[in-house]
Motif scaffolding. Structure first.
Motif, short mmCIF file in Angstrom:
data_model
loop_
_atom_site.label_atom_id
_atom_site.label_comp_id
_atom_site.label_asym_id
_atom_site.label_seq_id
_atom_site.Cartn_x
_atom_site.Cartn_y
_atom_site.Cartn_z
N GLY A 121 0.74 -1.13 0.15
CA GLY A 121 0.00 0.03 -0.03
C GLY A 121 0.80 1.14 0.00
N GLY A 176 -4.00 -1.65 1.90
CA GLY A 176 -4.07 -0.29 1.35
C GLY A 176 -4.17 0.70 2.70
N ASP A 206 -8.45 -2.55 1.23
CA ASP A 206 -8.12 -1.27 0.97
C ASP A 206 -9.05 -0.42 1.67
N GLY A 210 -9.79 -2.68 -4.45
CA GLY A 210 -9.44 -1.02 -4.23
C GLY A 210 -10.87 -0.30 -4.23
N ASP A 270 -6.69 -4.07 -9.10
CA ASP A 270 -6.32 -3.92 -7.88
C ASP A 270 -6.56 -2.39 -7.19
N GLY A 271 -5.69 -1.43 -6.89
CA GLY A 271 -5.75 -0.34 -6.35
C GLY A 271 -6.45 0.82 -7.17
N ASN A 274 -2.18 -5.24 -11.48
CA ASN A 274 -1.01 -5.86 -10.86
C ASN A 274 -0.29 -6.71 -11.66
N THR A 324 0.64 -2.36 -7.16
CA THR A 324 -0.68 -2.78 -6.28
C THR A 324 -1.23 -1.59 -6.21
N THR A 325 -1.02 -0.46 -5.57
CA THR A 325 -1.68 0.63 -5.26
C THR A 325 -0.72 1.86 -5.80
#
Length: 291
Positions: A32, A75, A118, A170, A212-213, A226, A258-259
């Protein structure tokens, strides 16, 4: 306002010369990231729950908060008004809150079994997703930073369905916090959610594999994908019923991102390296947001 990207770490061959890499010094896992004040960011060590702090103008971020044993950090979001950092606790089923002014752990909340993935912040508090359940969790937060109560919001409609091992992922908000948007990994899609009723509806964008995020500004949503090693920039229509992928952002430095956090016209994207479990180097990659 565009921010000038640092050049402390040279780009590799074939990579955009504007891409820069910030090392999370000593991290053995990552997932995160959250924008702090100015050009500051916070990033989490997934398996220990420790928090790193860095600046997008520097080449390294250092360990900032040593989390109590048994925590995870997935997250996260930072609230400048209260100095609080809200962290999704992954497999612990919990949410964690830290005071970044004192580095103290000030809150620990049991949400539900599963994977708390998240978090996003709205005027109503902090909203968390669970990848194993079709529900959201709202942690009420006062303007003074008092953590006032926890509410479970069951989802209705297509976002509530659980067709895979990882579902809700997310989360962000749009339209002045009146609408939440959630990413659904198993459905490869984005959904709007009414925070009052939990009713969800598909945002028709076409498939978004490995979503993802996500992070939003105005009617633009940046979608981190991702295992595709890319971020798609999606422009939403006026009623949020559909969206168009306007750009796909890639970097030779991405390794299972990922984020992301947004700084002006710069995205700070964290590498989780899920394809390299023994990786002893984790980074934040800076790329143009291309809005």
């Amino acid at each position: 306002m565009a921010l000038i990207l640092p050049t402390a770490v040279p780009a590799s061959a074939g990579e955009s010369p504007r891409d820069s890499v910030i090392v999370l010094d000593g991290a053995t896992s990552a997932e995160g990231i959250a924008a702090g004040r100015g050009t500051t960011f916070y990033a989490g060590e997934l398996e220990s729950g420790d928090i790193f702090k860095g600046d997008i103008r520097d080449s390294k971020a250092t360990r900032f908060i040593d989390a109590p044993a048994g925590r995870q950090a997935v997250g996260m979001k930072f609230d400048a008004g209260t100095n609080l950092l809200f962290v999704a606790g992954g497999q612990t089923g919990k949410a964690f809150v830290y005071n970044t002014g004192t580095k103290e752990a000030v809150g620990e909340f049991t949400l539900a079994p599963g994977f708390i993935n998240d978090v996003t912040l709205t005027r109503d508090g902090a909203w968390f997703t669970n990848s194993a359940r079709g529900e959201l969790y709202r942690l009420q937060v006062s303007r003074e930073g008092e953590l006032e109560g926890l509410e479970t919001v069951p989802l209705k409609g297509p976002a509530a369905e659980l067709p895979g091992p990882f579902n809700l992922n997310g989360i962000t908000s749009v339209q002045g916090d009146r609408v939440l948007i959630v990413a659904h990994s198993a459905k490869q899609a984005l959904f709007t959610v009414d925070p009052d009723t939990g009713q969800s509806a598909l945002i028709d964008t076409g498939a978004l594999p490995n979503v993802d995020g996500i992070i939003a500004r105005g009617k633009t949503v940046w979608v981190v994908q991702n295992f595709l090693n890319q971020v798609s920039r999606v422009k939403l229509n006026h009623d949020l019923s559909s969206g168009e992928v306007r750009d796909v952002i890639t970097s030779d430095s991405f390794q299972i991102p990922t984020t992301a956090a947004l700084f002006g016209n710069t995205l700070a994207v964290v590498n989780a390296k899920f394809d390299e479990p023994a990786a002893d180097l984790h980074e934040v990659v800076l790329v143009p947001a291309r809005e």
